[in-house]
Motif scaffolding. Sequence first.
Motif, PDB file in Angstrom:
ATOM      1  N   GLU A 151       0.841  -1.281  -0.064  1.00  0.00           N
ATOM      2  CA  GLU A 151       0.012  -0.098  -0.061  1.00  0.00           C
ATOM      3  C   GLU A 151       0.811   1.308  -0.136  1.00  0.00           C
ATOM      4  O   GLU A 151       0.244   2.366   0.186  1.00  0.00           O
ATOM      5  CB  GLU A 151      -1.063  -0.070   1.418  1.00  0.00           C
ATOM      6  CG  GLU A 151      -1.795  -1.240   1.502  1.00  0.00           C
ATOM      7  CD  GLU A 151      -3.109  -0.975   0.451  1.00  0.00           C
ATOM      8  OE1 GLU A 151      -3.137  -0.040  -0.463  1.00  0.00           O
ATOM      9  OE2 GLU A 151      -3.789  -2.018   0.052  1.00  0.00           O
ATOM     10  N   ALA A 152       2.165   1.251  -0.060  1.00  0.00           N
ATOM     11  CA  ALA A 152       3.091   2.259   0.084  1.00  0.00           C
ATOM     12  C   ALA A 152       2.905   3.078  -0.985  1.00  0.00           C
ATOM     13  O   ALA A 152       2.931   4.317  -0.929  1.00  0.00           O
ATOM     14  CB  ALA A 152       4.471   1.860  -0.043  1.00  0.00           C
ATOM     15  N   VAL A 153       2.793   3.024  -2.203  1.00  0.00           N
ATOM     16  CA  VAL A 153       2.615   3.630  -3.511  1.00  0.00           C
ATOM     17  C   VAL A 153       1.041   4.434  -3.310  1.00  0.00           C
ATOM     18  O   VAL A 153       1.197   5.767  -3.451  1.00  0.00           O
ATOM     19  CB  VAL A 153       2.818   3.202  -4.914  1.00  0.00           C
ATOM     20  CG1 VAL A 153       2.187   3.840  -5.888  1.00  0.00           C
ATOM     21  CG2 VAL A 153       4.196   2.461  -4.934  1.00  0.00           C
ATOM     22  N   ARG A 154       0.065   3.599  -2.920  1.00  0.00           N
ATOM     23  CA  ARG A 154      -1.055   4.351  -2.881  1.00  0.00           C
ATOM     24  C   ARG A 154      -1.192   5.294  -1.758  1.00  0.00           C
ATOM     25  O   ARG A 154      -1.759   6.647  -2.106  1.00  0.00           O
ATOM     26  CB  ARG A 154      -2.114   3.255  -2.509  1.00  0.00           C
ATOM     27  CG  ARG A 154      -3.616   3.677  -2.308  1.00  0.00           C
ATOM     28  CD  ARG A 154      -4.432   2.418  -1.522  1.00  0.00           C
ATOM     29  NE  ARG A 154      -5.614   2.963  -1.230  1.00  0.00           N
ATOM     30  CZ  ARG A 154      -6.281   2.314  -0.277  1.00  0.00           C
ATOM     31  NH1 ARG A 154      -6.162   0.860  -0.084  1.00  0.00           N
ATOM     32  NH2 ARG A 154      -7.419   2.864   0.145  1.00  0.00           N
ATOM     33  N   LEU A 155      -0.564   5.199  -0.797  1.00  0.00           N
ATOM     34  CA  LEU A 155      -0.403   6.314   0.491  1.00  0.00           C
ATOM     35  C   LEU A 155       0.656   7.559   0.009  1.00  0.00           C
ATOM     36  O   LEU A 155       0.104   8.490   0.341  1.00  0.00           O
ATOM     37  CB  LEU A 155       0.264   5.758   1.484  1.00  0.00           C
ATOM     38  CG  LEU A 155       0.247   6.499   2.953  1.00  0.00           C
ATOM     39  CD1 LEU A 155      -1.074   7.150   3.233  1.00  0.00           C
ATOM     40  CD2 LEU A 155       0.949   5.741   4.083  1.00  0.00           C
ATOM     41  N   ALA A 156       1.724   6.987  -0.602  1.00  0.00           N
ATOM     42  CA  ALA A 156       2.572   8.192  -0.860  1.00  0.00           C
ATOM     43  C   ALA A 156       1.755   9.197  -2.123  1.00  0.00           C
ATOM     44  O   ALA A 156       1.753  10.400  -1.908  1.00  0.00           O
ATOM     45  CB  ALA A 156       3.772   7.893  -1.773  1.00  0.00           C
ATOM     46  N   ALA A 157       0.956   8.542  -3.207  1.00  0.00           N
ATOM     47  CA  ALA A 157       0.214   9.359  -3.960  1.00  0.00           C
ATOM     48  C   ALA A 157      -0.916  10.151  -3.309  1.00  0.00           C
ATOM     49  O   ALA A 157      -1.299  11.432  -3.597  1.00  0.00           O
ATOM     50  CB  ALA A 157      -0.498   8.241  -5.273  1.00  0.00           C
ATOM     51  N   ALA A 158      -1.566   9.561  -2.431  1.00  0.00           N
ATOM     52  CA  ALA A 158      -2.547  10.245  -1.546  1.00  0.00           C
ATOM     53  C   ALA A 158      -1.861  11.506  -0.721  1.00  0.00           C
ATOM     54  O   ALA A 158      -2.537  12.435  -0.944  1.00  0.00           O
ATOM     55  CB  ALA A 158      -3.063   9.567  -0.700  1.00  0.00           C
ATOM     56  N   LEU A 159      -0.816  11.402  -0.278  1.00  0.00           N
ATOM     57  CA  LEU A 159      -0.112  12.401   0.395  1.00  0.00           C
ATOM     58  C   LEU A 159       0.108  13.505  -0.602  1.00  0.00           C
ATOM     59  O   LEU A 159       0.139  14.813  -0.402  1.00  0.00           O
ATOM     60  CB  LEU A 159       1.023  12.065   1.195  1.00  0.00           C
ATOM     61  CG  LEU A 159       0.738  11.258   2.596  1.00  0.00           C
ATOM     62  CD1 LEU A 159       2.052  10.465   2.922  1.00  0.00           C
ATOM     63  CD2 LEU A 159      -0.058  12.013   3.546  1.00  0.00           C
ATOM     64  N   LEU A 160       0.778  13.247  -1.625  1.00  0.00           N
ATOM     65  CA  LEU A 160       1.417  14.090  -2.881  1.00  0.00           C
ATOM     66  C   LEU A 160       0.108  14.957  -3.461  1.00  0.00           C
ATOM     67  O   LEU A 160       0.380  15.921  -3.958  1.00  0.00           O
ATOM     68  CB  LEU A 160       1.816  13.355  -3.817  1.00  0.00           C
ATOM     69  CG  LEU A 160       3.485  13.173  -3.283  1.00  0.00           C
ATOM     70  CD1 LEU A 160       3.954  12.418  -4.660  1.00  0.00           C
ATOM     71  CD2 LEU A 160       4.358  14.397  -3.153  1.00  0.00           C
ATOM     72  N   LYS A 161      -1.190  14.539  -3.246  1.00  0.00           N
ATOM     73  CA  LYS A 161      -2.201  15.308  -3.978  1.00  0.00           C
ATOM     74  C   LYS A 161      -2.276  16.555  -3.108  1.00  0.00           C
ATOM     75  O   LYS A 161      -2.950  17.516  -3.754  1.00  0.00           O
ATOM     76  CB  LYS A 161      -3.533  14.466  -3.729  1.00  0.00           C
ATOM     77  CG  LYS A 161      -3.613  13.403  -4.593  1.00  0.00           C
ATOM     78  CD  LYS A 161      -4.902  12.732  -4.612  1.00  0.00           C
ATOM     79  CE  LYS A 161      -4.931  11.237  -5.444  1.00  0.00           C
ATOM     80  NZ  LYS A 161      -6.315  10.557  -5.014  1.00  0.00           N
ATOM     81  N   ASN A 162      -1.735  16.734  -1.956  1.00  0.00           N
ATOM     82  CA  ASN A 162      -1.985  17.850  -1.179  1.00  0.00           C
ATOM     83  C   ASN A 162      -0.826  18.959  -1.793  1.00  0.00           C
ATOM     84  O   ASN A 162       0.416  18.648  -1.866  1.00  0.00           O
ATOM     85  CB  ASN A 162      -1.734  17.777   0.374  1.00  0.00           C
ATOM     86  CG  ASN A 162      -2.067  19.128   1.134  1.00  0.00           C
ATOM     87  OD1 ASN A 162      -1.679  20.167   0.764  1.00  0.00           O
ATOM     88  ND2 ASN A 162      -2.944  18.804   2.006  1.00  0.00           N
ATOM     89  N   PRO A 163      -1.108  20.060  -2.329  1.00  0.00           N
ATOM     90  CA  PRO A 163      -0.039  20.848  -2.836  1.00  0.00           C
ATOM     91  C   PRO A 163       1.212  21.498  -1.859  1.00  0.00           C
ATOM     92  O   PRO A 163       2.334  21.912  -2.230  1.00  0.00           O
ATOM     93  CB  PRO A 163      -0.707  22.368  -3.311  1.00  0.00           C
ATOM     94  CG  PRO A 163      -2.032  22.287  -2.557  1.00  0.00           C
ATOM     95  CD  PRO A 163      -2.445  20.772  -2.419  1.00  0.00           C
ATOM     96  N   GLU A 164       0.761  21.199  -0.481  1.00  0.00           N
ATOM     97  CA  GLU A 164       1.861  21.489   0.665  1.00  0.00           C
ATOM     98  C   GLU A 164       3.090  20.426   0.504  1.00  0.00           C
ATOM     99  O   GLU A 164       4.076  20.953   0.793  1.00  0.00           O
ATOM    100  CB  GLU A 164       1.229  21.296   1.808  1.00  0.00           C
ATOM    101  CG  GLU A 164       0.253  22.611   2.226  1.00  0.00           C
ATOM    102  CD  GLU A 164       1.465  23.813   2.522  1.00  0.00           C
ATOM    103  OE1 GLU A 164       2.301  23.890   3.473  1.00  0.00           O
ATOM    104  OE2 GLU A 164       0.968  24.725   2.014  1.00  0.00           O
ATOM    105  N   VAL A 165       2.773  19.195  -0.138  1.00  0.00           N
ATOM    106  CA  VAL A 165       3.582  18.131   0.053  1.00  0.00           C
ATOM    107  C   VAL A 165       4.546  18.176  -1.398  1.00  0.00           C
ATOM    108  O   VAL A 165       3.965  18.041  -2.469  1.00  0.00           O
ATOM    109  CB  VAL A 165       2.974  16.861   0.451  1.00  0.00           C
ATOM    110  CG1 VAL A 165       3.989  15.687   0.291  1.00  0.00           C
ATOM    111  CG2 VAL A 165       2.079  16.884   1.657  1.00  0.00           C
ATOM    112  N   LYS A 166       5.875  18.110  -1.271  1.00  0.00           N
ATOM    113  CA  LYS A 166       6.746  17.499  -2.339  1.00  0.00           C
ATOM    114  C   LYS A 166       7.738  16.344  -1.863  1.00  0.00           C
ATOM    115  O   LYS A 166       7.982  16.312  -0.858  1.00  0.00           O
ATOM    116  CB  LYS A 166       7.607  18.696  -2.690  1.00  0.00           C
ATOM    117  CG  LYS A 166       6.674  19.936  -3.361  1.00  0.00           C
ATOM    118  CD  LYS A 166       7.540  20.701  -3.814  1.00  0.00           C
ATOM    119  CE  LYS A 166       6.903  22.144  -4.718  1.00  0.00           C
ATOM    120  NZ  LYS A 166       7.620  23.088  -5.176  1.00  0.00           N
TER     121      LYS A 166
END
Length: 403
Positions: free
Chosen positions: A239-254
Amino acid sequence: MQQARSMVSRLSSRLQALASAPCRSLSCAQDVLHRTPLYDFHLAHGGKMVAFAGWSLPVQYRDSHVNSHLHTRQHCSLFDVSHMLQTKIFGCDRVKLMESLVVGDIAELKPNQGTLSLFTSEAGGILDDLIVTSASEGHLYVVSNAGCREKDLTLMQDKVRELQNKGSDVALEVMDNALLALQGPTAAQVLQAGVADDLRKLPFMTSAVMEVFGVSGCRVTRCGYTGEDGVEISVPAAEAVRLAAALLKNPEVKLAGLAARDSLRLEAGLCLYGNDIDEHTTPVEGSLSWTLGKRRRAAMDFPGASVIVPQLKSKAQRRRVGLMCDGAPVRAQSPILSPEGTVIGAVTSGCPSPCLKKNVAMGYVPYEYSRPGTPLLVEVRRKQQPAVVSKMPFVSTNYYILK
């Protein structure tokens, strides 16, 4: 503008050194490097992959190292730290096992509370630094360094067998979870949108198991390696990729890589095992006396106590100190000199600070030179330049502490 270009140039040289540094005890040949569950994800997002501690990890992405560093300080960044060794220790004697190996007071930890501790040798040297959490589910959750994986596993497994042979109830499990670090002042705000738990009730060095953006079974720990508020999320590998992609949807996150992680931890005054501390360094010499549990000091019942505890009173002959330096960037192994020009120590880590726009470093000097404000010299490319002993962290930390 010229100053900015100069800093980028100097930091680029540090990136090259980091990328080309030999892996500790593991081959750096590209075809034998371990890959985290996010390897293809990194490539798809422009990650520049390098060998580090036997793993292929991103040193940076499309953003420059400086921009990535500053984004973490001002917003938040996502780091893949899945190379770290994650283990669970089970059984009624799990605390007994851990306290036979580390300097900390593990017995005093409250449910879901963690602490930084140290594996030490009988000679008093630091074998590795690690975080131990007393999970409310009835086990110890341990995170230690990838570069020390085989050494740490052997140490723990040997002790497990020794105690089992004496009738103790203890067992060890190596986890295959991925580990994501979300770090920066807006990290909690970003994560709160994806969890039901109130993160205001999760202070620094505590953890809880929760569902994160629809991914169940994640252990979220309020900690990190940057000096900023943030979390490390142990997530099932699938589930790591799924979680990383979800976090990156927020523009605060790079996304951020090893280069920013290294300069951030140095600004925060945090050690890198193998550089700033090692088997030839005691906790007192490494300015890590605070990791020694009060009860453990009195009992002198941890490995190397007969060497380490007396140093608390007699003052160790050398100490790890922070340095602020003028001139060219200071690198590991650069000599440290007294004001009279005598070599008295060596730098263990150094880089230009993107936040301070000054050169910062750590190194070891005799105790009498360790007082903040002491003027010294460092030698860079056979030229001496001024340095001054500085308090650490160089940049104030922003850990989330309940008052």
